[in-house]
Design a protein around this motif. Sequence first.
Motif, PDB file in Angstrom:
ATOM      1  N   CYS A 226       0.800  -1.226   0.000  1.00 14.81           N
ATOM      2  CA  CYS A 226       0.000   0.000   0.000  1.00 14.81           C
ATOM      3  C   CYS A 226       0.832   1.275   0.000  1.00 14.81           C
ATOM      4  CB  CYS A 226      -0.934   0.003   1.201  1.00 14.81           C
ATOM      5  SG  CYS A 226      -0.064  -0.121   2.795  1.00 14.81           S
ATOM      6  N   VAL A 227       2.147   1.160  -0.100  1.00 20.25           N
ATOM      7  CA  VAL A 227       3.014   2.341  -0.054  1.00 20.25           C
ATOM      8  C   VAL A 227       2.916   3.149  -1.342  1.00 20.25           C
ATOM      9  CG1 VAL A 227       5.385   3.150   0.233  1.00 20.25           C
ATOM     10  CG2 VAL A 227       4.580   1.181   1.533  1.00 20.25           C
ATOM     11  N   GLY A 228       2.831   2.460  -2.475  1.00 12.16           N
ATOM     12  CA  GLY A 228       2.798   3.159  -3.757  1.00 12.16           C
ATOM     13  C   GLY A 228       4.167   3.622  -4.210  1.00 12.16           C
ATOM     14  N   SER A 229       5.194   2.794  -3.989  1.00 14.22           N
ATOM     15  CA  SER A 229       6.556   3.158  -4.387  1.00 14.22           C
ATOM     16  C   SER A 229       6.617   3.450  -5.878  1.00 14.22           C
ATOM     17  CB  SER A 229       7.521   2.019  -4.049  1.00 14.22           C
ATOM     18  OG  SER A 229       7.543   1.780  -2.659  1.00 14.22           O
ATOM     19  N   ASN A 230       7.397   4.456  -6.228  1.00 16.03           N
ATOM     20  CA  ASN A 230       7.561   4.835  -7.628  1.00 16.03           C
ATOM     21  C   ASN A 230       8.674   3.995  -8.257  1.00 16.03           C
ATOM     22  OD1 ASN A 230       6.613   8.325  -7.948  1.00 16.03           O
ATOM     23  ND2 ASN A 230       5.820   6.767  -6.579  1.00 16.03           N
ATOM     24  N   LEU A 231       8.375   3.401  -9.413  1.00 21.94           N
ATOM     25  CA  LEU A 231       9.287   2.469 -10.062  1.00 21.94           C
ATOM     26  C   LEU A 231       9.618   2.912 -11.476  1.00 21.94           C
ATOM     27  CD1 LEU A 231       7.365  -0.863  -9.271  1.00 21.94           C
ATOM     28  CD2 LEU A 231       9.005   0.295  -7.794  1.00 21.94           C
ATOM     29  N   GLN A 232      10.682   2.312 -11.990  1.00 18.71           N
ATOM     30  CA  GLN A 232      11.005   2.395 -13.406  1.00 18.71           C
ATOM     31  C   GLN A 232      11.057   0.975 -13.961  1.00 18.71           C
ATOM     32  OE1 GLN A 232      13.759   6.361 -13.755  1.00 18.71           O
ATOM     33  NE2 GLN A 232      14.771   4.523 -13.068  1.00 18.71           N
ATOM     34  N   LEU A 233      10.226   0.704 -14.963  1.00 16.03           N
ATOM     35  CA  LEU A 233      10.227  -0.597 -15.618  1.00 16.03           C
ATOM     36  C   LEU A 233      11.110  -0.513 -16.851  1.00 16.03           C
ATOM     37  CD1 LEU A 233       6.393  -1.447 -15.519  1.00 16.03           C
ATOM     38  CD2 LEU A 233       8.125  -1.898 -13.772  1.00 16.03           C
ATOM     39  N   GLU A 234      12.108  -1.370 -16.913  1.00 12.82           N
ATOM     40  CA  GLU A 234      13.038  -1.377 -18.052  1.00 12.82           C
ATOM     41  C   GLU A 234      12.769  -2.635 -18.862  1.00 12.82           C
ATOM     42  OE1 GLU A 234      17.087  -0.369 -16.954  1.00 12.82           O
ATOM     43  OE2 GLU A 234      16.357   0.430 -15.056  1.00 12.82           O
ATOM     44  N   SER A 235      12.461  -2.444 -20.134  1.00 13.66           N
ATOM     45  CA  SER A 235      12.012  -3.567 -20.963  1.00 13.66           C
ATOM     46  C   SER A 235      12.850  -3.706 -22.220  1.00 13.66           C
ATOM     47  CB  SER A 235      10.538  -3.375 -21.344  1.00 13.66           C
ATOM     48  OG  SER A 235      10.376  -2.196 -22.113  1.00 13.66           O
ATOM     49  N   LEU A 236      12.869  -4.904 -22.751  1.00 13.70           N
ATOM     50  CA  LEU A 236      13.551  -5.221 -24.008  1.00 13.70           C
ATOM     51  C   LEU A 236      12.711  -6.249 -24.755  1.00 13.70           C
ATOM     52  CD1 LEU A 236      16.103  -4.975 -25.804  1.00 13.70           C
ATOM     53  CD2 LEU A 236      17.078  -6.879 -24.502  1.00 13.70           C
ATOM     54  N   PHE A 610      -3.376   3.724  -8.810  1.00 12.92           N
ATOM     55  CA  PHE A 610      -3.412   3.168  -7.465  1.00 12.92           C
ATOM     56  C   PHE A 610      -3.554   4.325  -6.475  1.00 12.92           C
ATOM     57  CE2 PHE A 610      -0.517  -0.509  -8.972  1.00 12.92           C
ATOM     58  CZ  PHE A 610      -1.624  -1.292  -9.269  1.00 12.92           C
ATOM     59  N   VAL A 611      -4.327   4.097  -5.416  1.00 11.87           N
ATOM     60  CA  VAL A 611      -4.440   5.070  -4.327  1.00 11.87           C
ATOM     61  C   VAL A 611      -3.689   4.485  -3.140  1.00 11.87           C
ATOM     62  CG1 VAL A 611      -5.979   6.400  -2.852  1.00 11.87           C
ATOM     63  CG2 VAL A 611      -6.695   5.801  -5.172  1.00 11.87           C
ATOM     64  N   ASN A 612      -2.626   5.157  -2.718  1.00  9.63           N
ATOM     65  CA  ASN A 612      -1.792   4.561  -1.672  1.00  9.63           C
ATOM     66  C   ASN A 612      -2.360   4.806  -0.286  1.00  9.63           C
ATOM     67  OD1 ASN A 612      -1.066   7.169  -0.979  1.00  9.63           O
ATOM     68  ND2 ASN A 612       1.139   6.827  -1.174  1.00  9.63           N
ATOM     69  N   VAL A 613      -1.639   4.376   0.725  1.00  9.37           N
ATOM     70  CA  VAL A 613      -2.158   4.349   2.088  1.00  9.37           C
ATOM     71  C   VAL A 613      -2.347   5.745   2.678  1.00  9.37           C
ATOM     72  CG1 VAL A 613       0.078   4.228   3.261  1.00  9.37           C
ATOM     73  CG2 VAL A 613      -1.905   3.049   4.259  1.00  9.37           C
ATOM     74  N   GLU A 614      -1.744   6.758   2.081  1.00 11.36           N
ATOM     75  CA  GLU A 614      -1.983   8.116   2.560  1.00 11.36           C
ATOM     76  C   GLU A 614      -3.023   8.837   1.710  1.00 11.36           C
ATOM     77  OE1 GLU A 614       1.719  10.237   2.511  1.00 11.36           O
ATOM     78  OE2 GLU A 614       1.856  10.259   0.331  1.00 11.36           O
ATOM     79  N   GLY A 615      -3.650   8.097   0.762  1.00 10.83           N
ATOM     80  CA  GLY A 615      -4.727   8.667  -0.043  1.00 10.83           C
ATOM     81  C   GLY A 615      -4.266   9.359  -1.307  1.00 10.83           C
ATOM     82  N   LYS A 616      -3.034   9.156  -1.708  1.00 10.55           N
ATOM     83  CA  LYS A 616      -2.494   9.804  -2.898  1.00 10.55           C
ATOM     84  C   LYS A 616      -2.823   8.996  -4.146  1.00 10.55           C
ATOM     85  CE  LYS A 616       1.808  11.744  -4.755  1.00 10.55           C
ATOM     86  NZ  LYS A 616       1.295  13.124  -4.852  1.00 10.55           N
ATOM     87  N   TRP A 617      -3.455   9.639  -5.144  1.00 10.32           N
ATOM     88  CA  TRP A 617      -3.759   8.998  -6.421  1.00 10.32           C
ATOM     89  C   TRP A 617      -2.514   9.054  -7.290  1.00 10.32           C
ATOM     90  CZ3 TRP A 617      -9.247   9.009  -8.658  1.00 10.32           C
ATOM     91  CH2 TRP A 617     -10.204   9.037  -7.634  1.00 10.32           C
ATOM     92  N   GLN A 618      -2.075   7.898  -7.784  1.00  7.48           N
ATOM     93  CA  GLN A 618      -0.897   7.845  -8.651  1.00  7.48           C
ATOM     94  C   GLN A 618      -1.235   7.029  -9.905  1.00  7.48           C
ATOM     95  OE1 GLN A 618       3.119   7.949  -6.324  1.00  7.48           O
ATOM     96  NE2 GLN A 618       1.910   6.370  -5.362  1.00  7.48           N
ATOM     97  N   SER A 619      -1.224   7.685 -11.031  1.00 15.96           N
ATOM     98  CA  SER A 619      -1.533   7.019 -12.300  1.00 15.96           C
ATOM     99  C   SER A 619      -0.249   6.609 -13.008  1.00 15.96           C
ATOM    100  CB  SER A 619      -2.364   7.939 -13.200  1.00 15.96           C
ATOM    101  OG  SER A 619      -3.622   8.218 -12.613  1.00 15.96           O
ATOM    102  N   PHE A 620      -0.351   5.596 -13.829  1.00 11.77           N
ATOM    103  CA  PHE A 620       0.816   5.087 -14.547  1.00 11.77           C
ATOM    104  C   PHE A 620       0.380   4.517 -15.877  1.00 11.77           C
ATOM    105  CE2 PHE A 620      -0.932   1.888 -11.738  1.00 11.77           C
ATOM    106  CZ  PHE A 620      -1.031   0.765 -12.527  1.00 11.77           C
ATOM    107  N   GLY A 621       1.318   4.382 -16.785  1.00  5.64           N
ATOM    108  CA  GLY A 621       1.055   3.762 -18.076  1.00  5.64           C
ATOM    109  C   GLY A 621       1.659   2.375 -18.130  1.00  5.64           C
TER     110      GLY A 621
END
Length: 787
Positions: A226-236, A610-621
């Motif tokens: 539920c933290v909503g950690s920000n990630l980078q997905l690296e793909s090939l 995703f809405v994390n545990v502090e209520g922050k809306w975070q959108s991603f592609g």
Amino acid sequence: MVKIEIDGKRIEAQDGAMIIEAADEAGIPIPRFCYHKKLSVAANCRMCLVEVEKAAKPLPACATPITEGMKVFTRSTKAVDAQKSVMEFLLINHPLDCPICDQGGECDLQDLAMGYGGDHSQYTEEKRVVFDKNIGPLVATDMTRCIHCTRCVRFGQEIAGIRELGATGRGEHMQIGTYVEKAVDSELSGNIIDLCPVGALTNKPFRFDARSWEMNLRESISAHDCVGSNLQLESLRGEVRRVTPKENEAINETWISDRDRYSCEGLNSADRLRVPMIKQDGEWREVDWQTALETTVAGLKKVLEQHGAGQLGALTSPSATLEEMYLLQKLVRGLGGSNIDHRVGQLDFSDQDAMPLYPSLGQSIADLEQLDAALLLGANIRMDQPLLGHRIRKAALAGGKIMCVNPVDYEFKFPVSEKIIAAGAALEQALAGVAKALIDGGASAPEGLAELVGGVQVDDAHRRMADTLKSSGKATVLVGSYAMATPVAANLRALAQAVAMMSGATLGYLTSGANSAGGYLAGALPHRAPAGKGATFGLNVQGMWEKRLAGYVLLGIEPEYDCADGGAALAALRNADFVVAMTPYKNDAMLDYAAVLLPVAPFSETSGTFVNVEGKWQSFGGGVKPLAETRPGWKVMRVLGNLFSLDGFDYVTSEEVRDELHAQAAGLENSAAQWRCPKALHVPGKTLVRVADKAAYAVDAVVRRSVPLQQTAHAQAARAARINSSVAQALGLSDAVRVEARQGDASCTVALEIDDRVADGAVWLAAGIDACAGVGCDGAEIGLKPV
């Protein structure tokens, strides 16, 4: 603030800050290897030597505090010559094999050598060689390349809280390694890969897989807690090959957990469902989407016509996106039903009407660092939410008093000032003791509480906890994922609320999944519509299993692993007339009970929020395109809505779905839970009860299929039943190696470990693992016998 000058540029910086911090703030580059803004200053690489006016020799920028009027020169002849000399020494023993090094192309040493290295070496002797060390399934070592920056050593001691790596020897004989031959098994261990400035520590599963310049990079959000950690997905070539952290100081700082980093290894496992499948005459066959969707619609219509909308149930993963949850509930309610739930890991729903708009931390994630006191209730915060555990550790090291009431004496990496270890109803009684101590201390009790806890025994531990919470300036009570999942969860939540109210502390919930808060807002609940507006009257997840409904729609879950009572789930699904599973994976149980399998994309292949545990809306592609015939879940439900001729399913993008819900939730603020006094406290029985803690590396389908994570010490330890020595002696199991654990009619055979961290009268047997799938639930009676 003081005024200084760096390379002729006048700047203001905080008095006492180091030169390198002031330069970074001003955008002036200074080379470095050992310095990292999140770690203590070591000043052992000397790469950041700079010239300071009136100083006799170059000074390390990372360890030299600024003073008023100081003049610093980072590009003077004196500074550059010093930096070049340091680089020459670093390269004396470093192997010049960049083309075969896994760090090639993203190596700090490689980059700085281009600016500060020479074109030939004066060193003609043999280079030193250091044998590699096997430190586990997650991190690969090439220690000959190590430049002794000690970032990994300081990370373990200062951030992870466990000094697994250290330095032995001196000079060129110095080596970084484990003190004894063992694996590095911190839940944050993968961060040493990012910290290592050379190729000494690299990502073991990713080793020799791809080069950094070959891969596409997309930003995303963690889908496992539920933290909503920000990630980078690296793909090939359409596959996610690696996950790295994206810095977000307010949420995950510069770190991510091992679960977030290595779960990508499970994305394309052999279990991946690549094409739609339907069951005809007991046989599975692959079909096109049109056929699968028509079969789904026909099956659901048959259920509705023969049994009514009340016999249709929908269950979604708490890690599904906001858009998927919103459209699923819209589909179910459009068909006339209200049986939808995302709280698949819970057992007790008796207080659901009193819950807030959505369960939240009650404060920002960063605020956890500033706590003077915290009471953890049923919370293994180190493993369930590793980055929140890191924040709590910061508070503890700064003098905050951390207390816990848990069923197991979890191995936290921060000092615990007070703890009570109890399981089942005894856990409830322990928290009631803290509430009673507050009342005895003069606190004003909410209505009905004094009578409820009047007969509870209070001891010194209860009083110390109460006094600490009441006397601390900034305190919090955190209801953990385990406490939320127990059969006495409603009473625990009420007592936690009362303790927080009487002590002046903040109440927070540590939910399971990546989007539990989003599930509440999206209306993926049987008793609330989206944004909490309007009441509906459907069955919760336990009610859906007990009623044995005629039809089920499953989104992103494997019920035998993900549901609190996997056995009841399997029994209900096998009894149903029609089950459709929208899932990224298939397994044997699913092939048994389902009629249609629709391949939907995991978080890495879809856009969403995703809405994390502090209520922050975070959108991603989406990080990559959906695999084979896989489709994003929100698109599948949009099409189903149209096939049922329902209004309001004409979306083109997931952003339109999100914005529709956001408009409904606009202006709403999360409210506190309504006080509702429990009718009675549960009384501990004399039978052995199960503590069904969700294994950290079994939280969802993706993580369960990550081979490197399943090879870790944490995953291996979760595959055994654990009892304390007094229980083992009472049961005659002190010498047993394996046992049969039985709950009701179901049983499993597992290894037995004697572990005195487990509460009396309890068996610690993790949920979500293969051996115990569908066996039973937390808090229920369990029996053990040797095999």
